[in-house]
Design a protein around this motif. Structure first.
Motif, mmCIF file in Angstrom:
data_model
loop_
_atom_site.group_PDB
_atom_site.id
_atom_site.type_symbol
_atom_site.label_atom_id
_atom_site.label_comp_id
_atom_site.label_asym_id
_atom_site.label_seq_id
_atom_site.Cartn_x
_atom_site.Cartn_y
_atom_site.Cartn_z
ATOM 1 N N HIS A 147 1.101 -1.377 -0.232
ATOM 2 C CA HIS A 147 -0.219 0.083 0.253
ATOM 3 C C HIS A 147 0.453 0.999 -0.040
ATOM 4 O O HIS A 147 1.545 1.123 0.971
ATOM 5 C CB HIS A 147 -1.214 0.055 1.299
ATOM 6 C CG HIS A 147 -2.044 -1.113 1.144
ATOM 7 N ND1 HIS A 147 -2.593 -1.810 0.235
ATOM 8 C CD2 HIS A 147 -1.811 -2.190 1.743
ATOM 9 C CE1 HIS A 147 -3.730 -2.339 0.936
ATOM 10 N NE2 HIS A 147 -3.053 -3.351 1.285
ATOM 11 N N GLN A 148 0.455 1.971 -0.866
ATOM 12 C CA GLN A 148 1.463 3.286 -0.952
ATOM 13 C C GLN A 148 0.720 4.012 -2.078
ATOM 14 O O GLN A 148 0.446 3.677 -2.717
ATOM 15 C CB GLN A 148 3.067 3.260 -1.493
ATOM 16 C CG GLN A 148 3.473 2.857 -2.454
ATOM 17 C CD GLN A 148 4.403 1.928 -2.820
ATOM 18 O OE1 GLN A 148 5.439 2.247 -2.062
ATOM 19 N NE2 GLN A 148 5.175 1.795 -4.179
ATOM 20 N N ARG A 149 0.995 5.443 -2.449
ATOM 21 C CA ARG A 149 0.105 6.328 -3.775
ATOM 22 C C ARG A 149 1.102 6.044 -4.958
ATOM 23 O O ARG A 149 2.233 5.258 -4.750
ATOM 24 C CB ARG A 149 0.876 7.711 -3.331
ATOM 25 C CG ARG A 149 0.763 8.612 -1.320
ATOM 26 C CD ARG A 149 0.583 10.060 -1.312
ATOM 27 N NE ARG A 149 0.130 10.517 -2.738
ATOM 28 C CZ ARG A 149 0.194 12.089 -2.635
ATOM 29 N NH1 ARG A 149 1.036 12.474 -1.380
ATOM 30 N NH2 ARG A 149 -0.760 12.588 -3.236
ATOM 31 N N GLY A 150 0.363 5.393 -5.951
ATOM 32 C CA GLY A 150 0.347 5.899 -7.442
ATOM 33 C C GLY A 150 -0.231 4.411 -7.282
ATOM 34 O O GLY A 150 -0.873 3.202 -6.610
ATOM 35 N N PRO A 151 0.408 4.074 -8.587
ATOM 36 C CA PRO A 151 -0.411 2.787 -9.143
ATOM 37 C C PRO A 151 -0.362 1.997 -7.911
ATOM 38 O O PRO A 151 0.388 1.552 -7.074
ATOM 39 C CB PRO A 151 0.614 1.960 -10.182
ATOM 40 C CG PRO A 151 1.606 2.908 -10.493
ATOM 41 C CD PRO A 151 1.771 4.302 -8.956
ATOM 42 N N ASN A 152 -1.321 0.774 -8.780
ATOM 43 C CA ASN A 152 -1.061 -0.497 -7.668
ATOM 44 C C ASN A 152 -0.135 -1.622 -7.674
ATOM 45 O O ASN A 152 0.604 -1.749 -9.012
ATOM 46 C CB ASN A 152 -2.629 -1.469 -7.567
ATOM 47 C CG ASN A 152 -3.578 -0.902 -7.631
ATOM 48 O OD1 ASN A 152 -3.432 -0.510 -6.190
ATOM 49 N ND2 ASN A 152 -4.978 -1.216 -8.691
ATOM 50 N N ARG A 153 0.282 -1.851 -6.207
ATOM 51 C CA ARG A 153 1.815 -3.093 -6.744
ATOM 52 C C ARG A 153 1.922 -4.160 -5.137
ATOM 53 O O ARG A 153 0.938 -4.013 -4.526
ATOM 54 C CB ARG A 153 2.995 -1.879 -5.962
ATOM 55 C CG ARG A 153 3.488 -0.551 -6.658
ATOM 56 C CD ARG A 153 4.423 0.295 -6.707
ATOM 57 N NE ARG A 153 5.576 -0.585 -6.192
ATOM 58 C CZ ARG A 153 6.574 -0.221 -6.775
ATOM 59 N NH1 ARG A 153 7.018 1.312 -5.704
ATOM 60 N NH2 ARG A 153 7.663 -0.977 -5.706
ATOM 61 N N TRP A 154 2.626 -5.117 -5.536
ATOM 62 C CA TRP A 154 2.434 -5.924 -4.799
ATOM 63 C C TRP A 154 3.741 -6.337 -4.588
ATOM 64 O O TRP A 154 5.272 -6.497 -5.028
ATOM 65 C CB TRP A 154 1.963 -7.341 -5.750
ATOM 66 C CG TRP A 154 0.462 -6.999 -5.825
ATOM 67 C CD1 TRP A 154 -1.018 -7.814 -4.810
ATOM 68 C CD2 TRP A 154 -0.541 -6.476 -6.390
ATOM 69 N NE1 TRP A 154 -2.005 -7.291 -5.131
ATOM 70 C CE2 TRP A 154 -1.882 -6.132 -6.471
ATOM 71 C CE3 TRP A 154 0.045 -5.757 -8.021
ATOM 72 C CZ2 TRP A 154 -2.562 -6.102 -7.355
ATOM 73 C CZ3 TRP A 154 -0.654 -4.724 -9.224
ATOM 74 C CH2 TRP A 154 -2.605 -5.114 -8.561
ATOM 75 N N GLY A 155 4.094 -7.311 -3.360
ATOM 76 C CA GLY A 155 5.143 -7.468 -2.962
ATOM 77 C C GLY A 155 5.257 -9.491 -3.192
ATOM 78 O O GLY A 155 3.757 -9.992 -2.326
ATOM 79 N N LEU A 156 6.133 -9.710 -3.891
ATOM 80 C CA LEU A 156 5.556 -11.616 -4.526
ATOM 81 C C LEU A 156 7.042 -11.823 -3.899
ATOM 82 O O LEU A 156 8.572 -11.528 -4.249
ATOM 83 C CB LEU A 156 6.225 -11.242 -5.824
ATOM 84 C CG LEU A 156 5.903 -12.806 -6.394
ATOM 85 C CD1 LEU A 156 4.809 -13.578 -5.993
ATOM 86 C CD2 LEU A 156 6.269 -12.794 -8.233
ATOM 87 N N THR A 157 7.103 -13.184 -3.310
ATOM 88 C CA THR A 157 8.588 -13.621 -2.502
ATOM 89 C C THR A 157 8.533 -15.152 -3.167
ATOM 90 O O THR A 157 7.397 -15.844 -2.910
ATOM 91 C CB THR A 157 8.643 -13.448 -1.311
ATOM 92 O OG1 THR A 157 8.081 -12.075 -0.841
ATOM 93 C CG2 THR A 157 10.028 -14.032 -0.485
ATOM 94 N N ARG A 158 9.288 -15.265 -3.730
ATOM 95 C CA ARG A 158 9.465 -16.796 -4.384
ATOM 96 C C ARG A 158 10.039 -17.314 -3.075
ATOM 97 O O ARG A 158 11.657 -17.401 -2.276
ATOM 98 C CB ARG A 158 10.602 -17.042 -5.329
ATOM 99 C CG ARG A 158 10.299 -18.709 -5.568
ATOM 100 C CD ARG A 158 11.858 -18.893 -7.103
ATOM 101 N NE ARG A 158 13.340 -17.974 -6.858
ATOM 102 C CZ ARG A 158 13.151 -17.436 -8.143
ATOM 103 N NH1 ARG A 158 13.080 -17.847 -9.460
ATOM 104 N NH2 ARG A 158 14.625 -16.778 -7.456
ATOM 105 N N LEU A 159 9.558 -18.378 -2.191
ATOM 106 C CA LEU A 159 9.729 -18.940 -0.517
ATOM 107 C C LEU A 159 10.618 -20.134 -1.119
ATOM 108 O O LEU A 159 11.510 -20.278 0.239
ATOM 109 C CB LEU A 159 8.892 -18.642 -0.017
ATOM 110 C CG LEU A 159 8.020 -17.441 0.629
ATOM 111 C CD1 LEU A 159 6.348 -18.121 1.112
ATOM 112 C CD2 LEU A 159 8.871 -16.850 0.957
ATOM 113 N N ARG A 160 10.189 -21.106 -1.943
ATOM 114 C CA ARG A 160 10.604 -21.743 -2.547
ATOM 115 C C ARG A 160 10.803 -22.169 -3.900
ATOM 116 O O ARG A 160 9.750 -22.108 -3.884
ATOM 117 C CB ARG A 160 10.171 -22.907 -1.616
ATOM 118 C CG ARG A 160 10.250 -24.390 -1.549
ATOM 119 C CD ARG A 160 10.194 -25.820 -1.220
ATOM 120 N NE ARG A 160 10.948 -27.072 -1.502
ATOM 121 C CZ ARG A 160 10.376 -27.573 -1.918
ATOM 122 N NH1 ARG A 160 9.805 -27.555 -3.523
ATOM 123 N NH2 ARG A 160 11.092 -29.342 -1.773
#
Length: 199
Positions: A147-160
């Motif tokens: 969540h922040q200003r500007g375009p929608n963003r997501w965090g993606l993590t390759r856990l395994r």
């Protein structure tokens, strides 16, 4: 291999796991990059169901068949049968909990058998609550909103992943769908103590 973006790919004929609050967004990203029909299997009592008109900016809702088994154990059975048929390139299972190692192995085997029967390898993706942790999956991905200003963003993590290290990306969405913005500086990740050691 189903390529989502450079260095973000899912081997076909295998079962993958997505967790985190935006796990359904990850599954929709996978579906948008695949071709052909998609089966989305989830229990009918789940409060978080996919609204077909809400996904049309990513993929045509007519590609998706929603299946709602009445018992929790039938969700895994349905995934297994669809993968074994080899007739559906992508099967997504929205699970109410973390499956045991034996059902995961059965789903891998079903995907392999389906590939032999159809001459093309299907892809299985399970969505699990919380931080996930299904033992025996080919890869595990965690996606969450940033969540922040500007375009929608997501965090993606390759856990395994069997053949790739843990890695983080920032993801955005444009008119063509999801796309990585940046690769984040890597930080140490805690390793889950699950049954993956016995594979």
């Amino acid at each position: 291999m189903l390529d989502l973006a450079p260095d973000i790919a899912l081997p076909l004929g295998r079962l993958h796991e997505a967790c985190g609050p935006a796990r359904r967004s990850f599954a929709l990203w996978v579906a948008s990059r695949s071709t052909g029909p998609v089966f989305w299997v989830s229990p009918p009592w789940s409060a978080e169901q996919i609204y077909p008109q809400g996904i049309k900016h990513l993929l045509h809702p007519g590609r998706v068949t929603f299946v709602s088994p009445t018992r929790a154990e039938d969700v895994l059975w349905t995934l297994e049968e669809v993968l074994r048929s080899g007739q559906v390139p992508l099967v997504i299972g929205d699970l109410p909990g973390i499956p045991a190692l034996t059902p995961v192995r059965r789903l891998h085997l079903a995907a392999e058998q389906g590939g032999v029967a159809a001459g093309r390898l299907p892809l299985g993706v399970i969505l699990t609550p919380g931080d996930g942790g299904a033992a025996g999956v080919e890869s595990r991905w965690a996606m969450r909103p940033e969540h922040q200003r500007g375009p929608n963003r997501w965090g993606l993590t390759r856990l395994r992943a069997r053949t790739a290290p843990v890695k983080d990306w920032s993801i955005t969405m444009d008119t063509r769908g999801f796309a990585p913005l940046t690769v984040k500086a890597q930080k140490p990740h805690a390793v889950k103590n699950d049954l993956e050691k016995v594979e």
